[in-house]
Design a protein around this motif. Structure first.
Motif, PDB file in Angstrom:
ATOM      1  N   GLU A 159       0.831  -1.205   0.000  1.00  0.00           N
ATOM      2  CA  GLU A 159       0.000   0.000   0.000  1.00  0.00           C
ATOM      3  C   GLU A 159       0.870   1.261   0.000  1.00  0.00           C
ATOM      4  OE1 GLU A 159      -2.983  -0.192   3.052  1.00  0.00           O
ATOM      5  OE2 GLU A 159      -3.714  -2.132   2.349  1.00  0.00           O
ATOM      6  N   ALA A 160       1.899   1.199  -0.826  1.00  0.00           N
ATOM      7  CA  ALA A 160       2.803   2.342  -0.997  1.00  0.00           C
ATOM      8  C   ALA A 160       2.402   3.075  -2.275  1.00  0.00           C
ATOM      9  CB  ALA A 160       4.250   1.864  -1.107  1.00  0.00           C
ATOM     10  N   PRO A 161       2.420   4.382  -2.260  1.00  0.00           N
ATOM     11  CA  PRO A 161       2.072   5.115  -3.480  1.00  0.00           C
ATOM     12  C   PRO A 161       3.120   4.896  -4.568  1.00  0.00           C
ATOM     13  CG  PRO A 161       2.982   6.609  -1.845  1.00  0.00           C
ATOM     14  CD  PRO A 161       2.839   5.273  -1.175  1.00  0.00           C
ATOM     15  N   ARG A 162       2.664   4.862  -5.816  1.00  0.00           N
ATOM     16  CA  ARG A 162       3.622   4.746  -6.919  1.00  0.00           C
ATOM     17  C   ARG A 162       4.391   6.043  -7.062  1.00  0.00           C
ATOM     18  NH1 ARG A 162       2.583   3.701 -13.191  1.00  0.00           N
ATOM     19  NH2 ARG A 162       4.753   3.375 -13.789  1.00  0.00           N
ATOM     20  N   TYR A 163       3.706   7.156  -6.876  1.00  0.00           N
ATOM     21  CA  TYR A 163       4.322   8.479  -6.897  1.00  0.00           C
ATOM     22  C   TYR A 163       3.841   9.231  -5.679  1.00  0.00           C
ATOM     23  CZ  TYR A 163       5.193   7.264 -11.748  1.00  0.00           C
ATOM     24  OH  TYR A 163       5.599   6.625 -12.880  1.00  0.00           O
ATOM     25  N   CYS A 164       4.641  10.123  -5.173  1.00  0.00           N
ATOM     26  CA  CYS A 164       4.275  10.898  -3.989  1.00  0.00           C
ATOM     27  C   CYS A 164       3.754  12.268  -4.406  1.00  0.00           C
ATOM     28  CB  CYS A 164       5.484  11.055  -3.063  1.00  0.00           C
ATOM     29  SG  CYS A 164       6.133   9.461  -2.532  1.00  0.00           S
ATOM     30  N   GLU A 165       2.788  12.763  -3.651  1.00  0.00           N
ATOM     31  CA  GLU A 165       2.246  14.090  -3.907  1.00  0.00           C
ATOM     32  C   GLU A 165       3.320  15.149  -3.691  1.00  0.00           C
ATOM     33  OE1 GLU A 165      -1.292  15.081  -1.696  1.00  0.00           O
ATOM     34  OE2 GLU A 165      -1.847  12.968  -1.632  1.00  0.00           O
ATOM     35  N   ALA A 166       3.211  16.224  -4.458  1.00  0.00           N
ATOM     36  CA  ALA A 166       4.131  17.344  -4.263  1.00  0.00           C
ATOM     37  C   ALA A 166       3.865  17.972  -2.897  1.00  0.00           C
ATOM     38  CB  ALA A 166       3.941  18.382  -5.360  1.00  0.00           C
ATOM     39  N   PHE A 167       4.904  18.417  -2.247  1.00  0.00           N
ATOM     40  CA  PHE A 167       4.722  19.052  -0.941  1.00  0.00           C
ATOM     41  C   PHE A 167       5.091  20.527  -0.976  1.00  0.00           C
ATOM     42  CE2 PHE A 167       8.894  17.131  -1.003  1.00  0.00           C
ATOM     43  CZ  PHE A 167       9.720  18.098  -0.487  1.00  0.00           C
ATOM     44  N   THR A 168       5.499  21.011  -2.132  1.00  0.00           N
ATOM     45  CA  THR A 168       5.735  22.443  -2.309  1.00  0.00           C
ATOM     46  C   THR A 168       5.079  22.870  -3.615  1.00  0.00           C
ATOM     47  OG1 THR A 168       7.829  22.093  -3.469  1.00  0.00           O
ATOM     48  CG2 THR A 168       7.959  22.453  -1.096  1.00  0.00           C
ATOM     49  N   GLU A 169       4.736  24.109  -3.692  1.00  0.00           N
ATOM     50  CA  GLU A 169       4.153  24.647  -4.914  1.00  0.00           C
ATOM     51  C   GLU A 169       5.274  24.908  -5.920  1.00  0.00           C
ATOM     52  OE1 GLU A 169       0.868  24.973  -5.581  1.00  0.00           O
ATOM     53  OE2 GLU A 169       0.648  23.948  -3.659  1.00  0.00           O
ATOM     54  N   PRO A 170       5.002  24.664  -7.192  1.00  0.00           N
ATOM     55  CA  PRO A 170       6.035  24.919  -8.207  1.00  0.00           C
ATOM     56  C   PRO A 170       6.236  26.414  -8.415  1.00  0.00           C
ATOM     57  CG  PRO A 170       3.972  24.378  -9.263  1.00  0.00           C
ATOM     58  CD  PRO A 170       3.765  24.188  -7.773  1.00  0.00           C
ATOM     59  N   ARG A 171       7.432  26.786  -8.846  1.00  0.00           N
ATOM     60  CA  ARG A 171       7.688  28.193  -9.198  1.00  0.00           C
ATOM     61  C   ARG A 171       7.147  28.508 -10.579  1.00  0.00           C
ATOM     62  NH1 ARG A 171      13.268  30.786  -8.547  1.00  0.00           N
ATOM     63  NH2 ARG A 171      11.929  32.574  -8.744  1.00  0.00           N
ATOM     64  N   TYR A 172       7.100  27.489 -11.449  1.00  0.00           N
ATOM     65  CA  TYR A 172       6.701  27.690 -12.833  1.00  0.00           C
ATOM     66  C   TYR A 172       5.703  26.617 -13.262  1.00  0.00           C
ATOM     67  CZ  TYR A 172      11.219  30.002 -12.472  1.00  0.00           C
ATOM     68  OH  TYR A 172      12.275  30.765 -12.045  1.00  0.00           O
ATOM     69  N   VAL A 173       4.766  27.008 -14.130  1.00  0.00           N
ATOM     70  CA  VAL A 173       3.835  26.059 -14.721  1.00  0.00           C
ATOM     71  C   VAL A 173       3.916  26.224 -16.236  1.00  0.00           C
ATOM     72  CG1 VAL A 173       1.439  25.301 -14.887  1.00  0.00           C
ATOM     73  CG2 VAL A 173       2.304  26.200 -12.713  1.00  0.00           C
ATOM     74  N   LEU A 174       4.138  25.124 -16.939  1.00  0.00           N
ATOM     75  CA  LEU A 174       4.182  25.114 -18.395  1.00  0.00           C
ATOM     76  C   LEU A 174       2.822  24.633 -18.878  1.00  0.00           C
ATOM     77  CD1 LEU A 174       7.131  24.731 -17.263  1.00  0.00           C
ATOM     78  CD2 LEU A 174       7.640  23.622 -19.407  1.00  0.00           C
ATOM     79  N   ARG A 175       2.201  25.353 -19.845  1.00  0.00           N
ATOM     80  CA  ARG A 175       0.886  24.993 -20.365  1.00  0.00           C
ATOM     81  C   ARG A 175       0.880  25.042 -21.884  1.00  0.00           C
ATOM     82  NH1 ARG A 175      -0.572  28.462 -16.378  1.00  0.00           N
ATOM     83  NH2 ARG A 175      -1.480  27.488 -14.562  1.00  0.00           N
TER      84      ARG A 175
END
Length: 190
Positions: free
Chosen positions: A112-128
């Protein structure tokens, strides 16, 4: 430790992680040699809650846990990070390599381990992506080449152009000169 020394937060993180690792190994039969496992805490990590490094020459795996993640997550979520890294340690010890493939997925599911972990900090940049019917986006914490020169790269899904947003200010750019202009305009707020 002597009477004059105090336990630090890093000591607490390692102690809780070691206890949890012993429980996981004994309750689930995970074939991890805990005596060939080292623990570290990173005060600098901003994206990854944990990492597992393999030192093949010594046959030792080092699990590195992020202090900021420990401070932000509740214990059940952080314990999931520990289990995730234990799966990597198991793969390294048993197979000399590790990834997030089928073998990892199966073992992680069993624990019951996550495959990926949630981010714990907000990103400085978002690419869209700028293509109307494409919803691709990516988060970045550092001013990497795709952040600084988006006109030199393409969308990861449709191959279209994308824009970069400085998350805190909302300022966007699509070229290297746009990056430079945004950085100059924001000055100390960058």
């Amino acid at each position: 430790m002597t009477d004059s020394e105090e336990y630090t937060l890093d000591d607490e993180i390692v102690a809780r992680a070691r206890i949890h690792a012993r429980e996981v190994v004994s309750e689930n039969g995970l074939a991890v040699d805990l005596s060939s496992l080292e623990w570290e805490v990173s005060a600098r990590a901003q994206r990854r809650a944990g990492a597992c490094r393999w030192h093949a020459n010594r046959g030792v795996a080092t699990i590195v846990l992020a202090r900021r993640a420990y401070e932000r997550y509740e214990w059940p979520a952080f314990a999931g990070v520990v289990r995730h890294e234990l799966v990597h340690a198991w793969e390294f010890q048993q197979f000399g390599e590790s990834g997030h493939g089928e073998r990892f997925r199966e073992q992680a599911a069993a624990l019951e381990a996550p495959r990926y972990c949630e981010a714990f900090t907000e990103p400085r940049y978002v690419l869209r992506c700028l293509t109307a019917d494409c919803d691709w986006h990516a988060k970045r914490h550092r001013a990497s080449k795709p952040v600084k020169s988006p006109d030199q790269y393409r969308c990861g899904v449709c191959g279209g152009s994308y824009e970069v947003e400085h998350a805190e200010s909302g300022r966007t750019w699509t070229t290297a000169s746009g990056y430079g202009g945004a950085k100059a305009a924001l000055a100390d707020e960058w």
